[in-house]
Motif scaffolding. Structure first.
Motif, mmCIF file in Angstrom:
data_model
loop_
_atom_site.group_PDB
_atom_site.id
_atom_site.type_symbol
_atom_site.label_atom_id
_atom_site.label_comp_id
_atom_site.label_asym_id
_atom_site.label_seq_id
_atom_site.Cartn_x
_atom_site.Cartn_y
_atom_site.Cartn_z
ATOM 1 N N GLY A 60 78.151 -62.845 56.700
ATOM 2 C CA GLY A 60 77.661 -61.891 57.677
ATOM 3 C C GLY A 60 76.883 -60.653 56.954
ATOM 4 N N SER A 61 76.366 -59.955 57.991
ATOM 5 C CA SER A 61 75.247 -58.933 57.513
ATOM 6 C C SER A 61 76.087 -57.994 56.664
ATOM 7 N N GLU A 62 77.380 -57.730 56.752
ATOM 8 C CA GLU A 62 78.133 -56.755 56.026
ATOM 9 C C GLU A 62 79.562 -56.960 56.286
ATOM 10 N N ILE A 63 80.542 -56.611 55.415
ATOM 11 C CA ILE A 63 81.907 -56.473 55.255
ATOM 12 C C ILE A 63 82.610 -55.469 54.268
ATOM 13 N N SER A 64 83.528 -55.030 55.060
ATOM 14 C CA SER A 64 84.263 -53.880 54.312
ATOM 15 C C SER A 64 84.829 -54.392 52.831
ATOM 16 N N ARG A 65 85.230 -53.614 52.047
ATOM 17 C CA ARG A 65 85.681 -53.859 50.880
ATOM 18 C C ARG A 65 87.088 -54.325 51.019
ATOM 19 N N ALA A 66 87.719 -53.728 51.988
ATOM 20 C CA ALA A 66 89.246 -54.085 52.179
ATOM 21 C C ALA A 66 89.367 -55.604 52.624
ATOM 22 N N ASP A 67 88.221 -56.022 53.686
ATOM 23 C CA ASP A 67 88.416 -57.295 54.068
ATOM 24 C C ASP A 67 87.893 -58.250 53.103
ATOM 25 N N LEU A 68 86.947 -57.765 52.083
ATOM 26 C CA LEU A 68 86.400 -58.611 51.030
ATOM 27 C C LEU A 68 87.403 -58.960 49.868
ATOM 28 N N GLU A 69 88.288 -57.833 49.517
ATOM 29 C CA GLU A 69 89.047 -57.989 48.420
ATOM 30 C C GLU A 69 90.250 -59.303 48.248
ATOM 31 N N PRO A 70 90.634 -59.625 49.494
ATOM 32 C CA PRO A 70 91.710 -60.944 49.367
ATOM 33 C C PRO A 70 90.699 -62.097 49.128
ATOM 34 N N VAL A 71 89.488 -62.177 49.728
ATOM 35 C CA VAL A 71 88.769 -63.290 49.570
ATOM 36 C C VAL A 71 88.155 -63.440 48.230
ATOM 37 N N THR A 72 87.654 -62.297 47.614
ATOM 38 C CA THR A 72 87.553 -62.824 46.118
ATOM 39 C C THR A 72 88.383 -62.601 45.243
ATOM 40 N N ALA A 73 89.590 -62.264 45.646
ATOM 41 C CA ALA A 73 90.684 -62.449 44.716
ATOM 42 C C ALA A 73 91.263 -63.982 44.702
ATOM 43 N N SER A 74 91.490 -64.696 45.841
ATOM 44 C CA SER A 74 91.636 -66.080 46.120
ATOM 45 C C SER A 74 90.734 -66.914 45.378
ATOM 46 N N PHE A 75 89.162 -66.733 45.447
ATOM 47 C CA PHE A 75 88.256 -67.231 44.878
ATOM 48 C C PHE A 75 88.276 -67.090 43.655
ATOM 49 N N ALA A 76 88.442 -65.974 43.031
ATOM 50 C CA ALA A 76 88.573 -65.905 41.490
ATOM 51 C C ALA A 76 89.807 -66.581 40.801
ATOM 52 N N ASP A 77 90.903 -66.600 41.907
ATOM 53 C CA ASP A 77 91.978 -67.412 41.188
ATOM 54 C C ASP A 77 91.618 -69.038 41.037
ATOM 55 N N ARG A 78 90.963 -69.264 42.128
ATOM 56 C CA ARG A 78 90.668 -70.770 42.090
ATOM 57 C C ARG A 78 89.479 -71.058 41.132
ATOM 58 N N VAL A 79 88.576 -70.276 40.658
ATOM 59 C CA VAL A 79 87.612 -70.456 39.775
ATOM 60 C C VAL A 79 88.392 -70.610 38.356
ATOM 61 N N MET A 80 89.429 -69.808 37.966
ATOM 62 C CA MET A 80 90.217 -69.822 36.906
ATOM 63 C C MET A 80 90.994 -70.972 37.011
ATOM 64 N N ARG A 81 91.502 -71.645 37.875
ATOM 65 C CA ARG A 81 92.297 -72.806 37.947
ATOM 66 C C ARG A 81 91.692 -73.823 37.848
ATOM 67 N N LEU A 82 90.266 -73.985 38.346
ATOM 68 C CA LEU A 82 89.726 -75.331 38.679
ATOM 69 C C LEU A 82 88.347 -75.446 37.913
ATOM 70 N N ASN A 83 87.670 -74.361 37.519
ATOM 71 C CA ASN A 83 86.362 -74.305 37.111
ATOM 72 C C ASN A 83 85.894 -73.544 36.082
ATOM 73 N N THR A 84 86.700 -73.627 34.908
ATOM 74 C CA THR A 84 86.132 -73.057 33.644
ATOM 75 C C THR A 84 86.084 -73.872 32.551
ATOM 76 N N LEU A 85 85.451 -73.704 31.691
ATOM 77 C CA LEU A 85 85.136 -74.505 30.577
ATOM 78 C C LEU A 85 86.036 -74.102 29.399
ATOM 79 N N PRO A 86 86.794 -74.990 28.803
ATOM 80 C CA PRO A 86 87.798 -74.804 27.811
ATOM 81 C C PRO A 86 87.359 -73.882 26.537
ATOM 82 N N GLY A 87 86.111 -74.437 26.233
ATOM 83 C CA GLY A 87 85.572 -73.803 25.053
ATOM 84 C C GLY A 87 84.965 -72.474 25.358
ATOM 85 N N ALA A 88 84.460 -72.193 26.479
ATOM 86 C CA ALA A 88 84.182 -70.825 26.845
ATOM 87 C C ALA A 88 85.330 -69.949 26.772
ATOM 88 N N LEU A 89 86.450 -70.571 27.423
ATOM 89 C CA LEU A 89 87.924 -69.580 27.151
ATOM 90 C C LEU A 89 88.074 -69.327 25.909
#
Length: 216
Positions: A60-89
């Protein structure tokens, strides 16, 4: 971050994740986003403009931070769970244990990168910023430069100034998989080509930068 810490890119997956979470009908606009990518490939507009277009389509053209927070949180959890390189960690933990200040410098958007960086326990983030509209609503417009290529080095140097850090008095390590980061690699005291793209591997061989594989 993308393909240095993560196995795959994160920007398009984030936008798809956000569309699914907030407005699934926006997925119907994916063909338009693909056309925008074609336009970028044909050099009709910049990488930064491509990001703005796709964010407008899928978030969308804009989004409130309050609405964005749960989206970014769930995405970050997904990245940590499924999309990180072991050597990088492992390297992140090693550098932290050595007392180094960990700074994540990435072309990805701060709007979701900060949530990932928090989970990785980075000290600071340098990333592509969004213009804030009325009531601090996050817009699809980039504030300043897209943190990519030579612009990434400019943004890192600006961050040094903002933090009051004397470059001559610190030792900088930099890790990257992509040749677009060559300006920062050459600026750093130590540079590492991590799980590199073919172009970065060839450049590392030429420059004498160590090549490391973080996939395992």
């Amino acid at each position: 971050m993308d393909r240095t810490i993560t196995r795959t890119g994160t920007y398009t997956p984030f936008l798809i994740h956000a569309a699914l979470a907030r407005a699934p009908w926006r997925l119907l606009l994916l063909p338009v986003a693909l056309l925008a990518m074609l336009g970028y490939a044909l050099k009709l507009f910049t990488r930064a403009r491509l990001k703005e277009i796709n964010q407008h389509l899928l978030l969308g053209s804009e989004i409130s931070r309050a609405d964005l927070e749960p989206v970014t949180a769930s995405f970050a959890d997904r990245v940590m769970r499924l999309n990180t390189l072991p050597g990088a960690l492992r390297q992140i933990e090693e550098d932290r244990a050595a007392g180094r200040r960990l700074v994540l410098a990435t072309a990805s958007y701060r709007l979701y990168v900060e949530a990932i960086a928090a989970r990785l326990r980075f000290d600071d983030v340098i990333a592509t910023n969004s213009i804030l509209g009325l009531d601090a609503r996050v817009t699809a417009k980039i504030d300043g430069e897209n943190c990519y290529g030579p612009a990434k080095l400019r943004m890192i140097e600006a961050w040094f100034q903002q933090q009051g850090i004397d470059r001559s008095k610190v030792h900088v390590r930099f890790y990257s998989d992509h040749a677009s980061d060559a300006p920062v690699m050459e600026w750093a005291d130590e540079a590492f080509a991590t799980t590199p793209s073919p172009k970065m591997r060839a450049l590392a061989m030429k420059r004498g930068w160590p090549v490391v594989d973080w996939t395992a």
